[in-house]
Scaffold this motif. Structure first.
Motif, PDB file in Angstrom:
ATOM      1  N   PRO A  82      55.126  11.710 -10.779  1.00 32.10           N
ATOM      2  CA  PRO A  82      54.686  12.033 -12.330  1.00 32.10           C
ATOM      3  C   PRO A  82      53.406  12.643 -12.275  1.00 32.10           C
ATOM      4  O   PRO A  82      53.294  13.442 -13.303  1.00 32.10           O
ATOM      5  CB  PRO A  82      54.605  10.862 -12.825  1.00 32.10           C
ATOM      6  CG  PRO A  82      55.707   9.768 -11.895  1.00 32.10           C
ATOM      7  CD  PRO A  82      55.469  10.232 -10.577  1.00 32.10           C
ATOM      8  N   ARG A  83      52.561  12.369 -11.499  1.00 26.91           N
ATOM      9  CA  ARG A  83      51.121  12.937 -11.532  1.00 26.91           C
ATOM     10  C   ARG A  83      51.219  14.516 -11.121  1.00 26.91           C
ATOM     11  O   ARG A  83      50.535  15.232 -11.837  1.00 26.91           O
ATOM     12  CB  ARG A  83      50.411  12.154 -10.393  1.00 26.91           C
ATOM     13  CG  ARG A  83      48.905  12.420 -10.328  1.00 26.91           C
ATOM     14  CD  ARG A  83      48.114  11.880  -9.195  1.00 26.91           C
ATOM     15  NE  ARG A  83      46.906  12.184  -8.889  1.00 26.91           N
ATOM     16  CZ  ARG A  83      46.437  12.393  -7.731  1.00 26.91           C
ATOM     17  NH1 ARG A  83      47.182  12.043  -6.649  1.00 26.91           N
ATOM     18  NH2 ARG A  83      45.033  12.738  -7.453  1.00 26.91           N
ATOM     19  N   ALA A  84      52.116  14.974 -10.287  1.00 27.74           N
ATOM     20  CA  ALA A  84      52.194  16.432 -10.109  1.00 27.74           C
ATOM     21  C   ALA A  84      52.945  16.958 -11.442  1.00 27.74           C
ATOM     22  O   ALA A  84      52.515  18.326 -11.509  1.00 27.74           O
ATOM     23  CB  ALA A  84      52.927  16.712  -8.961  1.00 27.74           C
ATOM     24  N   LEU A  85      53.785  16.390 -11.927  1.00 28.57           N
ATOM     25  CA  LEU A  85      54.453  16.869 -13.216  1.00 28.57           C
ATOM     26  C   LEU A  85      53.149  17.202 -14.317  1.00 28.57           C
ATOM     27  O   LEU A  85      53.237  18.047 -14.965  1.00 28.57           O
ATOM     28  CB  LEU A  85      55.493  15.816 -13.757  1.00 28.57           C
ATOM     29  CG  LEU A  85      56.109  16.211 -15.108  1.00 28.57           C
ATOM     30  CD1 LEU A  85      56.977  17.563 -14.805  1.00 28.57           C
ATOM     31  CD2 LEU A  85      57.120  15.333 -15.682  1.00 28.57           C
ATOM     32  N   ARG A  86      52.344  16.313 -14.149  1.00 28.77           N
ATOM     33  CA  ARG A  86      51.124  16.344 -15.194  1.00 28.77           C
ATOM     34  C   ARG A  86      50.430  17.702 -14.752  1.00 28.77           C
ATOM     35  O   ARG A  86      49.866  18.606 -15.720  1.00 28.77           O
ATOM     36  CB  ARG A  86      50.133  15.329 -15.221  1.00 28.77           C
ATOM     37  CG  ARG A  86      48.799  15.426 -15.827  1.00 28.77           C
ATOM     38  CD  ARG A  86      47.920  14.427 -16.226  1.00 28.77           C
ATOM     39  NE  ARG A  86      48.080  13.176 -15.327  1.00 28.77           N
ATOM     40  CZ  ARG A  86      47.292  13.001 -14.339  1.00 28.77           C
ATOM     41  NH1 ARG A  86      46.269  13.902 -14.051  1.00 28.77           N
ATOM     42  NH2 ARG A  86      47.447  11.893 -13.568  1.00 28.77           N
ATOM     43  N   TRP A  87      50.020  17.945 -13.565  1.00 27.80           N
ATOM     44  CA  TRP A  87      49.886  19.251 -13.097  1.00 27.80           C
ATOM     45  C   TRP A  87      50.491  20.284 -13.578  1.00 27.80           C
ATOM     46  O   TRP A  87      49.809  21.489 -14.056  1.00 27.80           O
ATOM     47  CB  TRP A  87      49.527  19.173 -11.530  1.00 27.80           C
ATOM     48  CG  TRP A  87      48.805  18.069 -10.747  1.00 27.80           C
ATOM     49  CD1 TRP A  87      47.839  17.096 -11.636  1.00 27.80           C
ATOM     50  CD2 TRP A  87      48.860  17.651  -9.452  1.00 27.80           C
ATOM     51  NE1 TRP A  87      47.508  16.116 -10.762  1.00 27.80           N
ATOM     52  CE2 TRP A  87      47.969  16.431  -9.164  1.00 27.80           C
ATOM     53  CE3 TRP A  87      49.550  18.097  -8.335  1.00 27.80           C
ATOM     54  CZ2 TRP A  87      47.688  15.630  -8.416  1.00 27.80           C
ATOM     55  CZ3 TRP A  87      49.333  17.450  -7.120  1.00 27.80           C
ATOM     56  CH2 TRP A  87      48.365  16.351  -7.070  1.00 27.80           C
ATOM     57  N   MET A  88      51.797  20.445 -13.315  1.00 28.61           N
ATOM     58  CA  MET A  88      52.534  21.276 -13.931  1.00 28.61           C
ATOM     59  C   MET A  88      52.356  21.754 -15.584  1.00 28.61           C
ATOM     60  O   MET A  88      52.089  22.929 -15.906  1.00 28.61           O
ATOM     61  CB  MET A  88      53.727  21.320 -13.837  1.00 28.61           C
ATOM     62  CG  MET A  88      54.441  21.246 -12.296  1.00 28.61           C
ATOM     63  SD  MET A  88      56.250  20.761 -12.147  1.00 28.61           S
ATOM     64  CE  MET A  88      56.654  21.356 -10.409  1.00 28.61           C
ATOM     65  N   GLN A  89      52.151  20.633 -16.214  1.00 31.70           N
ATOM     66  CA  GLN A  89      51.926  20.703 -17.703  1.00 31.70           C
ATOM     67  C   GLN A  89      50.652  21.248 -17.802  1.00 31.70           C
ATOM     68  O   GLN A  89      50.510  21.764 -18.901  1.00 31.70           O
ATOM     69  CB  GLN A  89      52.173  19.516 -18.251  1.00 31.70           C
ATOM     70  CG  GLN A  89      53.768  18.879 -18.170  1.00 31.70           C
ATOM     71  CD  GLN A  89      54.453  19.617 -19.335  1.00 31.70           C
ATOM     72  OE1 GLN A  89      54.591  20.767 -19.326  1.00 31.70           O
ATOM     73  NE2 GLN A  89      55.144  18.897 -20.100  1.00 31.70           N
ATOM     74  N   THR A  90      49.782  20.773 -17.009  1.00 29.79           N
ATOM     75  CA  THR A  90      48.319  21.349 -17.083  1.00 29.79           C
ATOM     76  C   THR A  90      48.188  22.871 -17.086  1.00 29.79           C
ATOM     77  O   THR A  90      47.581  23.440 -18.036  1.00 29.79           O
ATOM     78  CB  THR A  90      47.225  20.912 -16.197  1.00 29.79           C
ATOM     79  OG1 THR A  90      47.493  19.435 -16.194  1.00 29.79           O
ATOM     80  CG2 THR A  90      45.801  21.286 -16.480  1.00 29.79           C
ATOM     81  N   MET A  91      49.003  23.513 -16.218  1.00 29.39           N
ATOM     82  CA  MET A  91      48.975  24.996 -16.132  1.00 29.39           C
ATOM     83  C   MET A  91      49.549  25.700 -17.444  1.00 29.39           C
ATOM     84  O   MET A  91      49.325  26.424 -18.074  1.00 29.39           O
ATOM     85  CB  MET A  91      49.811  25.482 -14.817  1.00 29.39           C
ATOM     86  CG  MET A  91      50.019  26.783 -14.773  1.00 29.39           C
ATOM     87  SD  MET A  91      50.413  27.411 -13.234  1.00 29.39           S
ATOM     88  CE  MET A  91      50.457  29.325 -13.306  1.00 29.39           C
ATOM     89  N   ILE A  92      50.792  25.109 -17.930  1.00 28.98           N
ATOM     90  CA  ILE A  92      51.507  25.369 -19.012  1.00 28.98           C
ATOM     91  C   ILE A  92      50.445  25.333 -20.400  1.00 28.98           C
ATOM     92  O   ILE A  92      50.366  26.172 -20.972  1.00 28.98           O
ATOM     93  CB  ILE A  92      52.825  24.610 -19.287  1.00 28.98           C
ATOM     94  CG1 ILE A  92      53.808  24.819 -18.083  1.00 28.98           C
ATOM     95  CG2 ILE A  92      53.428  25.057 -20.834  1.00 28.98           C
ATOM     96  CD1 ILE A  92      54.915  24.060 -18.259  1.00 28.98           C
ATOM     97  N   PHE A  93      49.746  24.237 -20.261  1.00 30.90           N
ATOM     98  CA  PHE A  93      48.840  24.011 -21.622  1.00 30.90           C
ATOM     99  C   PHE A  93      47.701  24.935 -21.256  1.00 30.90           C
ATOM    100  O   PHE A  93      47.375  25.562 -22.604  1.00 30.90           O
ATOM    101  CB  PHE A  93      48.295  22.580 -21.495  1.00 30.90           C
ATOM    102  CG  PHE A  93      47.245  22.318 -22.437  1.00 30.90           C
ATOM    103  CD1 PHE A  93      47.778  21.694 -23.521  1.00 30.90           C
ATOM    104  CD2 PHE A  93      45.945  22.222 -22.166  1.00 30.90           C
ATOM    105  CE1 PHE A  93      46.717  21.516 -24.605  1.00 30.90           C
ATOM    106  CE2 PHE A  93      44.863  22.173 -23.105  1.00 30.90           C
ATOM    107  CZ  PHE A  93      45.538  21.570 -24.337  1.00 30.90           C
ATOM    108  N   ALA A  94      47.386  25.265 -20.078  1.00 30.60           N
ATOM    109  CA  ALA A  94      46.154  26.156 -20.153  1.00 30.60           C
ATOM    110  C   ALA A  94      46.581  27.599 -20.371  1.00 30.60           C
ATOM    111  O   ALA A  94      45.976  28.271 -20.976  1.00 30.60           O
ATOM    112  CB  ALA A  94      45.364  26.196 -18.740  1.00 30.60           C
TER     113      ALA A  94
END
Length: 587
Positions: A82-94
């Motif tokens: 799940p932590r890596a999913l948050r990293w993915m979402q960080t990129m989308i958010f940025a």
């Protein structure tokens, strides 16, 4: 030969970009036909420039036998992260945040194409090539210009150093930049071998200096050093041993263990930990490998160890639930953190209906709530018990559970992802503001924005510096950021939960005697209220001196009484020659 091989790999394994250049010569004779299986597992959004990315959403591939008589099954994995999913979402958010700004790339929209690397070299290389090639429309015989997903001129990723090295070696002939958010191996700073590499993650060269100074500060002269069999750990441990010599720190043992830990390998490792007199263990690995080790430590009742974490797991809260009793008191250096405004609420927008629309989110939702979504896109469910999960009722909420995905209290790797996206955006902005005739390329030419050339983008990226969330982000000649770390201590709260407490820092930009600061009273130790001892031999008392033990490191010695003509009035020294008129020993 390397360039030819890379071209052949692009041409015969995936749809070729080369056909675009050939199309003008052969007109309609050249068609783009996808040669492999269509891989639809991704986050994608189009734009003027589409940023590619790979993240280790899954890890620890399950080995399977191939007879070569039937088509191999898709790779399955032990762990979903799940932590890596948050990293993915960080990129989308940025990317979304940048597209909403008027002061950064006002006339250029960013998109993203994000895939799962599986923390596995073959998978990451394949999917990185998918990113830089783009994807044609479904069906065969389409024109090369009829693309469904645009090619990416730059890739954000990967997390692991060894995986990043493999991707770089594949793409080096095309000068496609790779910006890693977590690969820390000092070997990646070699610009002759990896000219197109940059990172927002500090090099291990600085982490190692910080770790050695930490060990020296607490006078742990006898430490166990272990690491996963990877480029990351091999280079890190090599640096650690070399730096340790400066401070007379001795390794009680150095042991590498395989990425996929079978029972005999983990038992061998834990037997080494158990039999050694070293109580302090420095471990270079990720959290997935450490789980098996800690499980075996508990089985063999090895509970006395003081763990020192490398930055790869220094803030991995997922380990605490099952192994908090073993990890209490752990110390480790963590990369710089930040609070990204509105990011927490953005993550929690995911609900059952949103999750159904994405393979990645479906799998996360089902694993978090142990239920099956109606019409789920998820086909990667792990374990037989998953097939017996009840249907999700739609009322599940991320506000009611704890998951590393929505935990924004320690945004460190996520912050690195955020900075990586902003690095590329600022480089593109600098390209867009270039005046023709005053550009950095031949005859004053500016970089092309209509068709981004990766080597031109890399030129601007290497010269970019910017400020984000109050931090000035700069890079040295190797493409490495200036290193700073927080010293974190794993402390147990009254309710049993983990509290990651900052008890010091290391800042590589400060002078040598000021770069490490430790708030010792704030530290909670694994056992007792004082720092544990980890020595091969205790210091010799006044009246005795050290005598090296044959065949053992300098940290191992016997204490023998001083001979006539020698005195010792201090603890831990060899001996001092007495004046010729003094012939006595201290009792």
């Amino acid at each position: 030969m390397a360039q030819l091989n890379a071209v052949l790999l692009l041409h015969f394994t995936f749809w070729p970009l080369l056909c675009i250049g050939l199309q003008s010569q052969y007109k309609s004779k050249i068609k783009c036909v996808f040669q492999g299986d269509e891989d639809t597992y991704s986050f994608y959004k189009g734009g003027d420039v589409v940023l590619g990315a790979v993240f280790p959403l899954h890890s620890s591939p399950i080995s399977s036998f191939s007879s070569f008589k039937t088509k191999p099954e898709p790779t399955k994995y032990k762990f979903f992260t799940p932590r890596a999913l948050r990293w993915m979402q960080t990129m989308i958010f940025a990317v979304r945040e940048i597209n909403q700004r008027q002061d950064l790339l006002p006339n250029l929209s960013l998109g993203y194409h994000i895939r799962d690397s599986g923390d596995d070299i073959p998978v990451s290389v394949k999917r990185s090539l998918l990113l830089v090639n783009g994807q044609p429309e479904k069906g065969s015989g389409q024109s090369c210009k009829d693309i469904q997903k645009q090619p990416s001129p730059v890739i954000v990723g990967d997390a692991a150093s060894g995986v990043s090295m493999a991707v770089l070696r594949t793409l080096v002939s095309f000068k496609i930049p790779l910006v890693s958010y977590f690969a820390s191996c000092s070997c990646l700073s070699d610009k002759r071998e990896f000219p197109a590499f940059m990172r927002t993650m500090p090099s291990d060269l600085f982490q190692i200096k910080a770790l050695v100074k930490l060990v020296h500060y607490f006078q742990w002269a006898w430490v166990g050093v272990i690491g996963v069999e990877s480029d990351y750990a091999r280079f890190a441990i090599q640096l650690f041993l070399k730096e340790s010599e400066r401070f007379d720190i001795c390794p009680a043992y150095v042991h590498f263990y395989p990425v996929v830990l079978m029972q005999d390998a983990v038992e061998e490792l834990v037997n080494i930990l158990k039999s050694s007199s070293a109580t302090v263990i420095v471990n270079f690995s990720g959290e997935s490998e450490l789980q098996s080790i800690l499980k075996e430590c508990r089985r063999q009742n090895v509970t006395h160890l003081q763990w020192i974490a490398s930055e790869a797991w220094a803030t991995s809260k997922a380990l605490w639930g099952d192994f908090g009793d073993l990890l209490k008191g752990t110390l480790g250096f963590a990369i710089r953190r930040a609070d990204i405004p509105h990011f927490g609420s953005y993550l929690r927008r995911v609900n059952a209906s949103v999750a159904q629309k994405s393979h990645f989110l479906s799998e996360f939702w089902e694993e978090t709530f142990r239920c099956r979504l109606n019409g789920s896109l998820n086909t990667h469910v792990h374990g037989e018990e998953a097939h017996n999960w009840p249907p999700c009722n739609g009322s599940e909420s991320l506000d009611d559970v704890y998951t590393p995905y929505s935990d924004v209290s320690q945004l460190r790797v996520s912050y690195n992802v955020y900075k990586a996206v902003y690095l590329i955006a600022h480089a593109l902005h600098d390209m867009s503001t270039c005046e023709p005739g005053k550009g950095p390329f031949q005859n004053g030419a500016c970089g092309s924005l209509s068709q981004i050339l990766p080597w031109q983008l890399l030129y601007y990226m290497k010269r970019t510096h910017f400020t984000t969330l109050g931090e000035e982000v700069r890079f040295d000649d190797n493409g490495d950021p200036i290193a700073s770390y927080d010293l974190m201590n794993w402390q147990r709260e009254s309710d049993g939960s983990l509290q990651l407490v900052r008890v010091g820092f290391y800042d590589a930009s400060l002078e040598d005697d000021k770069d490490l600061e430790i708030d010792e009273p704030a530290i909670m130790w694994h056992r007792g209220e004082k720092a544990p001892e980890s020595l091969c031999s205790k210091s010799c008392l006044p009246g005795s001196r050290k005598a090296r033990q044959k065949g053992k490191p300098v940290c191992c010695f016997d204490c023998i009484p001083c001979a006539e003509g020698e005195i010792s009035n201090q603890t831990g020294v060899n001996f001092l020659k007495a004046p010729h008129f003094l012939f006595f020993r201290f009792k």
